[in-house]
Design a protein around this motif. Sequence first.
Motif, PDB file in Angstrom:
ATOM      1  N   TYR A 127       0.830  -1.209   0.000  1.00 34.13           N
ATOM      2  CA  TYR A 127       0.000   0.000   0.000  1.00 34.13           C
ATOM      3  C   TYR A 127       0.866   1.261   0.000  1.00 34.13           C
ATOM      4  O   TYR A 127       0.872   2.032   0.963  1.00 34.13           O
ATOM      5  N   GLY A 128       1.566   1.490  -1.115  1.00 36.86           N
ATOM      6  CA  GLY A 128       2.494   2.617  -1.185  1.00 36.86           C
ATOM      7  C   GLY A 128       1.841   3.967  -0.919  1.00 36.86           C
ATOM      8  O   GLY A 128       2.366   4.792  -0.164  1.00 36.86           O
ATOM      9  N   LEU A 129       0.687   4.193  -1.536  1.00 40.13           N
ATOM     10  CA  LEU A 129       0.039   5.498  -1.369  1.00 40.13           C
ATOM     11  C   LEU A 129      -0.491   5.668   0.054  1.00 40.13           C
ATOM     12  O   LEU A 129      -0.390   6.757   0.633  1.00 40.13           O
ATOM     13  N   SER A 130      -1.017   4.602   0.637  1.00 39.10           N
ATOM     14  CA  SER A 130      -1.476   4.664   2.030  1.00 39.10           C
ATOM     15  C   SER A 130      -0.314   5.044   2.951  1.00 39.10           C
ATOM     16  O   SER A 130      -0.464   5.861   3.855  1.00 39.10           O
ATOM     17  N   ILE A 131       0.832   4.441   2.695  1.00 41.64           N
ATOM     18  CA  ILE A 131       2.009   4.702   3.529  1.00 41.64           C
ATOM     19  C   ILE A 131       2.369   6.186   3.463  1.00 41.64           C
ATOM     20  O   ILE A 131       2.589   6.841   4.483  1.00 41.64           O
ATOM     21  N   ARG A 132       2.376   6.725   2.249  1.00 42.94           N
ATOM     22  CA  ARG A 132       2.737   8.147   2.096  1.00 42.94           C
ATOM     23  C   ARG A 132       1.695   9.056   2.748  1.00 42.94           C
ATOM     24  O   ARG A 132       2.026  10.007   3.457  1.00 42.94           O
ATOM     25  N   ARG A 133       0.425   8.743   2.523  1.00 40.71           N
ATOM     26  CA  ARG A 133      -0.629   9.614   3.049  1.00 40.71           C
ATOM     27  C   ARG A 133      -0.683   9.581   4.577  1.00 40.71           C
ATOM     28  O   ARG A 133      -0.889  10.612   5.213  1.00 40.71           O
ATOM     29  N   VAL A 134      -0.505   8.390   5.157  1.00 38.75           N
ATOM     30  CA  VAL A 134      -0.555   8.289   6.616  1.00 38.75           C
ATOM     31  C   VAL A 134       0.662   8.987   7.227  1.00 38.75           C
ATOM     32  O   VAL A 134       0.539   9.708   8.215  1.00 38.75           O
ATOM     33  N   GLN A 135       1.832   8.816   6.603  1.00 34.91           N
ATOM     34  CA  GLN A 135       3.019   9.509   7.128  1.00 34.91           C
ATOM     35  C   GLN A 135       2.832  11.027   7.045  1.00 34.91           C
ATOM     36  O   GLN A 135       3.152  11.751   7.992  1.00 34.91           O
ATOM     37  N   ASP A 136       2.301  11.502   5.934  1.00 37.17           N
ATOM     38  CA  ASP A 136       2.036  12.946   5.802  1.00 37.17           C
ATOM     39  C   ASP A 136       1.054  13.412   6.871  1.00 37.17           C
ATOM     40  O   ASP A 136       1.207  14.492   7.445  1.00 37.17           O
ATOM     41  N   ALA A 137       0.032  12.598   7.123  1.00 42.41           N
ATOM     42  CA  ALA A 137      -0.981  12.968   8.122  1.00 42.41           C
ATOM     43  C   ALA A 137      -0.361  13.022   9.515  1.00 42.41           C
ATOM     44  O   ALA A 137      -0.663  13.926  10.307  1.00 42.41           O
ATOM     45  N   ILE A 138       0.515  12.067   9.818  1.00 41.40           N
ATOM     46  CA  ILE A 138       1.194  12.066  11.120  1.00 41.40           C
ATOM     47  C   ILE A 138       2.040  13.341  11.266  1.00 41.40           C
ATOM     48  O   ILE A 138       1.987  14.029  12.292  1.00 41.40           O
ATOM     49  N   ASN A 139       2.783  13.668  10.213  1.00 43.51           N
ATOM     50  CA  ASN A 139       3.631  14.868  10.266  1.00 43.51           C
ATOM     51  C   ASN A 139       2.791  16.126  10.474  1.00 43.51           C
ATOM     52  O   ASN A 139       3.135  16.999  11.281  1.00 43.51           O
ATOM     53  N   ALA A 140       1.666  16.198   9.758  1.00 47.85           N
ATOM     54  CA  ALA A 140       0.810  17.383   9.873  1.00 47.85           C
ATOM     55  C   ALA A 140       0.179  17.464  11.260  1.00 47.85           C
ATOM     56  O   ALA A 140       0.088  18.549  11.858  1.00 47.85           O
ATOM     57  N   LEU A 158       2.115  11.433  22.792  1.00 46.20           N
ATOM     58  CA  LEU A 158       2.045  10.268  21.902  1.00 46.20           C
ATOM     59  C   LEU A 158       2.889  10.496  20.653  1.00 46.20           C
ATOM     60  O   LEU A 158       2.817  11.556  20.030  1.00 46.20           O
ATOM     61  N   GLU A 159       3.684   9.481  20.324  1.00 47.51           N
ATOM     62  CA  GLU A 159       4.374   9.453  19.032  1.00 47.51           C
ATOM     63  C   GLU A 159       3.825   8.278  18.240  1.00 47.51           C
ATOM     64  O   GLU A 159       3.635   7.191  18.788  1.00 47.51           O
ATOM     65  N   ILE A 160       3.563   8.510  16.953  1.00 45.53           N
ATOM     66  CA  ILE A 160       3.108   7.417  16.077  1.00 45.53           C
ATOM     67  C   ILE A 160       4.177   7.151  15.021  1.00 45.53           C
ATOM     68  O   ILE A 160       4.642   8.076  14.353  1.00 45.53           O
ATOM     69  N   HIS A 161       4.573   5.894  14.917  1.00 47.01           N
ATOM     70  CA  HIS A 161       5.550   5.490  13.901  1.00 47.01           C
ATOM     71  C   HIS A 161       4.908   4.488  12.948  1.00 47.01           C
ATOM     72  O   HIS A 161       4.042   3.721  13.348  1.00 47.01           O
ATOM     73  N   LEU A 162       5.396   4.467  11.704  1.00 46.17           N
ATOM     74  CA  LEU A 162       4.935   3.450  10.760  1.00 46.17           C
ATOM     75  C   LEU A 162       5.858   2.235  10.833  1.00 46.17           C
ATOM     76  O   LEU A 162       7.066   2.375  10.983  1.00 46.17           O
TER      77      LEU A 162
END
Lengths: 419, 203
Positions: A127-140, A158-162
């Motif tokens: 799920y390449g796009l999911s990975i990018r979108r979730v990481q972007d959401a975490i950063n934001a 709380l810290e969230i990591h992929l």
Amino acid sequence: MSELTLLKHIDNPDAPRIESYEKSGGYEGLRRVLKDFSPDEVIEYVKACKLRGRGGAGFPTGIKWDFVPKEDGKPHYLCCNADEGEPGTFKDRLLMERDPHQMIEGMVITAYATGCNIAYVYIRGEYGLSIRRVQDAINAARARGYLGDNILGSGHSLEIHLHIGAGAYICGEETALLESIEGRRGMPKLKPPFPAVAGLYECPTVVNNVETFACLPHIFRLGSDWFTSIGPEDAPGPKLFALSGRLKQRGVFELPMSISLGALIEDYGHGAITGTLKAAIPGGVSAPMIPASGFDVGMDFSSLAAVDSMLGSAAVIALDETSSIPVVARRITEFFSHESCGKCTPCREGLTWAAKILRRIESGDGLPGDPAQLEMLCGGIFGNSFCALGDGAAWALAATLKHFRPEYDALITRKTATG
Amino acid sequence: MSPPANPRASTAPVTDAATTAPGTALTTAVVKSDLAGPLRDIVARYPKARSAIMPALYLAQDKYGHLDGVVYAAVADLLRVPEIQVFEVASFYTLFAREPRGTFHIQLCDNLSCMLLGADHMRACLEHRLGIQAGQSTRDGMFTLSLVECIGSCDVAPAMMINQDQYSNLDEAKLTDILDQLTLGNPTEPGDSGDPGAQEEQP
């Protein structure tokens, strides 16, 4: 058509952006939780909502959280199961790609309720796009103060990591998922102890599905009355259904769980591509198939259990008159055989054996005793395998024999007659 | 129709002339110096270094194309874990490549939802066009063809991935076009399911 909640913004290309999410009420639920609720009150509220896990088993979410020991001095971990691998299932992918902040906000609420300061999102590597979108959401979310230290002044951090999966279906099983995060092969562990008591790094761990997390912001923004007003009493709230296979219209639909399989297929799937449907798998390939004569069944946990199937991941795969049931069974069994982690003999050997028989039947070399042999194998695997993978595989295969035995016999006797 | 063999279960090696193994010139010291920096941030995410084995293998695979003993030794050294633990992980998960792969790794889904909408025909088209069987690579090292389990594109089946990109609603003409473009060196836009237009509308 009821009003959409989880999928309300799915067609808005700006939905993954935090500004857009906030504008539509995003992170209001979290603000309310941090301002008005103690962690225990969050758990009680979710229990009262009767939210049940959306990953497959349907376990009550609040009760699962309540198993986590309080003030035990150990770190607590939170995991999001985004290892969506059940064939036919693509609902979590949609949530992560199109509106990922729902899941992030739900994770922050859960972490506050259960005392977790570190969270991992286990997303499958495909799920390449999911990975990018979730990481972007975490950063934001971090930049806005919804993650990190002292979230919105609450004192909670709380810290969230992929953690990216690498192509193993079994890692959707929660203990295998935790093993995988620990850097091991994804092999299930015995329960008890349950992850809530001894999970990741032997510490209390909460594991929930993407869609379960995504429900939480709405519960705390719109209230429990809103949530419990949707669907049946024992399984309330919006639910995502993924439709695929031999249907004219395929996709993800948000509906109450009271809808019948037949209505889902006709009203949302627009019926069979060719002629008539002969069966449907209601909850991913582990769920036993239901012949068309049984389509008048509610798509909820208890109604499907009553007809010897299950809601599972709520992924409906429809089969029409062009679909050969023994071929479908062969493909499903090969999948499980390939994905068996190899830990227990009934699953590892039984499924290899069953797949071999099914390939034989399909190639025209089936023996008259093969269906009985398959039934024997299903009986040997079901209830004897280490985790639900073997059980699901055997249960799914047994249903094809139970409902469509004549199709097997026809393939076998045709050969016997001509050969 | 004869049932397909199961290329997933086999460890069929790629055609020998498939690719020049990029690992041949590598030493453990080189891999360690390549990975040490990025790995430091990753290790910090976990209470135990062993958890960073999967991310470390992904780093190495992105850089060198595939994984081998040199990589396992380097990762083991960097994370201070026994090498066998690294190998156990590398050999369990199907997305870790332990053999060289072509420039374009075609991963065709033939699980149930894709099968019901013609994945077997897509497989036959790909095998015919590339002159190889699923599980093999072309002699020029351009393409590796694999059959994979469900990639979550069931609504837009049949579907495949080429390297990290998803291609959906495949038919023979679309397949030909995609391969023509890749052969010419200008990949077509993948059918990204993140494009709202790709999804079925809510009725």
